[in-house]
Design a protein around this motif. Structure first.
Motif, PDB file in Angstrom:
ATOM      1  N   SER A  90      39.386  49.198   8.194  1.00  0.00           N
ATOM      2  CA  SER A  90      38.749  49.059   9.614  1.00  0.00           C
ATOM      3  C   SER A  90      39.988  47.761   9.286  1.00  0.00           C
ATOM      4  O   SER A  90      40.454  47.022   9.071  1.00  0.00           O
ATOM      5  N   ARG A 123      40.468  45.113  13.478  1.00  0.00           N
ATOM      6  CA  ARG A 123      40.301  44.240  14.120  1.00  0.00           C
ATOM      7  C   ARG A 123      40.988  43.301  15.137  1.00  0.00           C
ATOM      8  O   ARG A 123      41.937  42.602  14.952  1.00  0.00           O
ATOM      9  N   TYR A 154      36.850  56.148  26.185  1.00  0.00           N
ATOM     10  CA  TYR A 154      37.583  56.179  24.833  1.00  0.00           C
ATOM     11  C   TYR A 154      38.898  57.778  24.690  1.00  0.00           C
ATOM     12  O   TYR A 154      38.411  58.740  24.938  1.00  0.00           O
ATOM     13  N   VAL A 204      39.770  59.117  18.686  1.00  0.00           N
ATOM     14  CA  VAL A 204      39.245  58.139  18.426  1.00  0.00           C
ATOM     15  C   VAL A 204      37.769  57.384  18.490  1.00  0.00           C
ATOM     16  O   VAL A 204      37.246  56.432  17.967  1.00  0.00           O
ATOM     17  N   ARG A 252      35.141  55.722  16.125  1.00  0.00           N
ATOM     18  CA  ARG A 252      35.192  54.639  15.072  1.00  0.00           C
ATOM     19  C   ARG A 252      36.260  54.228  16.346  1.00  0.00           C
ATOM     20  O   ARG A 252      36.005  52.808  15.201  1.00  0.00           O
ATOM     21  N   PHE A 253      36.873  53.706  16.904  1.00  0.00           N
ATOM     22  CA  PHE A 253      37.005  52.633  17.601  1.00  0.00           C
ATOM     23  C   PHE A 253      35.584  52.029  19.143  1.00  0.00           C
ATOM     24  O   PHE A 253      35.207  53.311  19.253  1.00  0.00           O
ATOM     25  N   LEU A 263      39.367  44.938  19.950  1.00  0.00           N
ATOM     26  CA  LEU A 263      38.991  46.361  19.566  1.00  0.00           C
ATOM     27  C   LEU A 263      39.192  46.773  18.041  1.00  0.00           C
ATOM     28  O   LEU A 263      40.010  46.537  17.205  1.00  0.00           O
ATOM     29  N   GLN A 264      37.873  46.967  17.984  1.00  0.00           N
ATOM     30  CA  GLN A 264      37.063  47.044  16.576  1.00  0.00           C
ATOM     31  C   GLN A 264      37.770  48.450  15.856  1.00  0.00           C
ATOM     32  O   GLN A 264      37.172  49.640  16.849  1.00  0.00           O
ATOM     33  N   MET A 265      38.342  48.678  14.088  1.00  0.00           N
ATOM     34  CA  MET A 265      39.076  50.423  14.449  1.00  0.00           C
ATOM     35  C   MET A 265      38.469  50.685  12.614  1.00  0.00           C
ATOM     36  O   MET A 265      38.796  49.885  11.894  1.00  0.00           O
ATOM     37  N   LEU A 269      40.228  54.010   9.941  1.00  0.00           N
ATOM     38  CA  LEU A 269      41.193  54.402  10.414  1.00  0.00           C
ATOM     39  C   LEU A 269      41.889  55.310   9.759  1.00  0.00           C
ATOM     40  O   LEU A 269      42.333  55.762   8.595  1.00  0.00           O
ATOM     41  N   ASP A 279      46.822  57.157  13.444  1.00  0.00           N
ATOM     42  CA  ASP A 279      46.049  55.751  14.069  1.00  0.00           C
ATOM     43  C   ASP A 279      47.759  54.519  14.128  1.00  0.00           C
ATOM     44  O   ASP A 279      47.687  53.853  14.731  1.00  0.00           O
ATOM     45  N   TYR A 295      50.027  48.862  19.092  1.00  0.00           N
ATOM     46  CA  TYR A 295      48.934  48.313  19.961  1.00  0.00           C
ATOM     47  C   TYR A 295      49.273  47.565  21.201  1.00  0.00           C
ATOM     48  O   TYR A 295      49.640  46.741  20.839  1.00  0.00           O
TER      49      TYR A 295
END
Length: 120
Positions: free
Chosen positions: A17, A19, A59, A63, A66-67, A80-82, A85, A89, A93
């Motif tokens: 993950s 952020r 979205y 994603v 997941r995001f 943006l919390q990802m 992954l 990806d 960004y």
């Protein structure tokens, strides 16, 4: 003058993950809409997630689930919390904000980009 500054990118293993943060600075009245885009090598820039003005968060299909995009108005910051992954990806960004400026114009602003690399 309005500036958007991103942070939080880096190298992460698949399944991990990150952020991302994007802080707006300068003089302006309000942030109307925000979004995150990404551009992978050899590919066009694509929309990842957005919070439109007065609309629902949306979205990209790749994603969704997941995001998570969110905004903290008091700090003029969008996140943006990802999670979960994947190597696909991997990209630069960019955050984007539609801002009501001090001249009463609504303009689009972009951050400088932050690299996200997903690799083992």
């Amino acid at each position: 003058q309005v500036h958007l500054v991103e942070s939080g990118g880096g190298l992460v293993q698949p399944g991990g993950s990150l952020r991302l943060s994007c802080a707006a600075s300068g003089s302006f009245f309000s942030i109307r809409a925000v979004a995150w885009h990404r551009q992978a090598p050899g590919k066009e820039r694509e929309l990842v997630a957005a919070i439109p003005e007065g609309g629902d968060t949306n979205y990209a299909g790749s994603v969704k689930g997941r995001f998570t995009i969110s905004r903290e108005n008091a700090k003029n910051t969008v996140y943006l919390q990802m999670n979960s992954l994947k190597p696909d990806d991997t990209a630069v960004y960019y955050c984007n904000a539609r801002i009501l400026t001090m001249t009463m114009k609504v303009d689009d602003y972009w951050g400088q980009g932050t690299q996200v690399t997903v690799s083992s």
